[in-house]
Design an enzyme around this catalytic site. Structure first.
Site, short mmCIF file in Angstrom:
data_model
loop_
_atom_site.label_atom_id
_atom_site.label_comp_id
_atom_site.label_asym_id
_atom_site.label_seq_id
_atom_site.Cartn_x
_atom_site.Cartn_y
_atom_site.Cartn_z
CD GLU A 160 -3.00 6.35 -4.31
OE1 GLU A 160 -3.07 7.48 -4.88
OE2 GLU A 160 -2.98 6.23 -3.08
CG ASP A 214 -4.26 7.35 0.10
OD1 ASP A 214 -3.15 7.63 -0.41
OD2 ASP A 214 -4.80 6.24 -0.09
CG ASN A 216 -0.22 7.86 0.45
OD1 ASN A 216 -0.33 7.60 -0.74
ND2 ASN A 216 -0.53 6.99 1.40
#
Length: 282
Positions: A17, A193, A145
């Site tokens: 991420e 996302d 997110n």
């Protein structure tokens, strides 16, 4: 569209991420949330580092004076340039962890949280000033997110993934107001996302279970789809010389038969023009 795709870092991250370019060090920072690791990658030399954080880490961003600010399970922490750790905000909540975060143009950290069971409304979004002052921005968030700002700093974009939307706010000093939908995602495209905003004000969004990064013009019109071989891209950011290369983090968690590149850090060279980021002011 299938532009040239390269593997920046071949890795088996469970939940890669938050790619972030660190201009002072000429490196790309990213995290593996579930493995509690912060990774760095220098594209000019190929040098990599990996640091264990001891807690699940949702994001890591460069600090103004060197080191990192990190969104951890139990709050927001600081690593000095020498690697020494201290808590900036220690706020443990059972069953909750830090998720994505971003640094605003004023040097504050906008940090999101979520519950491990992804319970509806169990997360938050907060603004954390360089001195550690916490100002709640949103409550009743489910999976906080992507967060990013327009080139002129007047708009903030935000994703709470299960809403299947990218929302936009007006920036009013240290607050955001007038939340409204910017993009509503069609079923079948996956789940929005992480995001990044480029120098033209276009918003690039990575789609979990959508195997793509999609670009939207400042008026919310989709104008580019970059198809990827991996099912779960998680976030994207421009980096490298001139901020021209789009880096994409990926995940393999929850997949019975992940693609061999799932969990790697991918890069699409010369795909656009990024904006210089702001380091955390604390």
């Amino acid at each position: 569209m299938r532009p040239a795709l390269e593997v920046a870092v071949r890795e088996t991250a469970e939940l890669g991420e938050g790619p972030t370019w660190d201009p002072s060090a000429g490196r790309l920072i990213w995290v593996d949330i579930l493995s509690a690791r912060v990774h760095t990658y220098d594209p000019s030399t190929g040098r990599r580092t990996v640091m264990a954080t001891g807690q699940h880490v949702g994001a890591a961003k460069p600090r103004e004076g060197g080191g990192l600010v990190v969104a951890l399970r139990d709050g927001t922490g600081l690593y000095g340039a020498d690697g020494a750790f201290s808590w900036l905000v220690h706020d443990p909540v059972p069953g909750r962890r830090g998720n994505d975060a971003a640094v605003a143009p004023d040097g504050s950290l906008w940090a999101g949280t979520m519950r491990y069971d992804e319970a509806e409304g169990g997360g938050t979004l907060s603004r954390i000033a360089p001195d550690g002052t916490v100002s709640p921005v949103l409550d009743a968030v489910t999976v906080s997110n992507g967060t990013g700002w327009s080139p002129d700093g007047r708009l903030m974009y935000y994703i709470d993934t299960p809403t299947r939307r990218v929302d936009v706010f007006d920036v009013d000093g240290e607050r955001v107001v007038n939340r409204r939908p910017f993009v509503s995602v069609e079923h079948g495209h996956g789940w929005p996302d992480g995001l990044t905003v480029d120098a033209e004000g276009c918003v690039w969004v990575a789609f979990w279970d959508g195997a793509a990064v999609r670009r939207y013009t400042p008026d919310g019109r989709p104008d580019l789809v970059v198809e990827l071989p991996v099912r779960r891209p998680t976030a994207c950011a421009f980096g490298g010389a001139g901020l021209r290369d789009l880096y994409v983090s990926t995940a393999r968690t929850g997949l019975d038969a992940p693609h061999p590149l799932s969990g790697s850090l991918l890069v699409l060279p010369d795909l656009g023009q990024g904006m210089p980021g702001t380091p955390f002011g604390g």
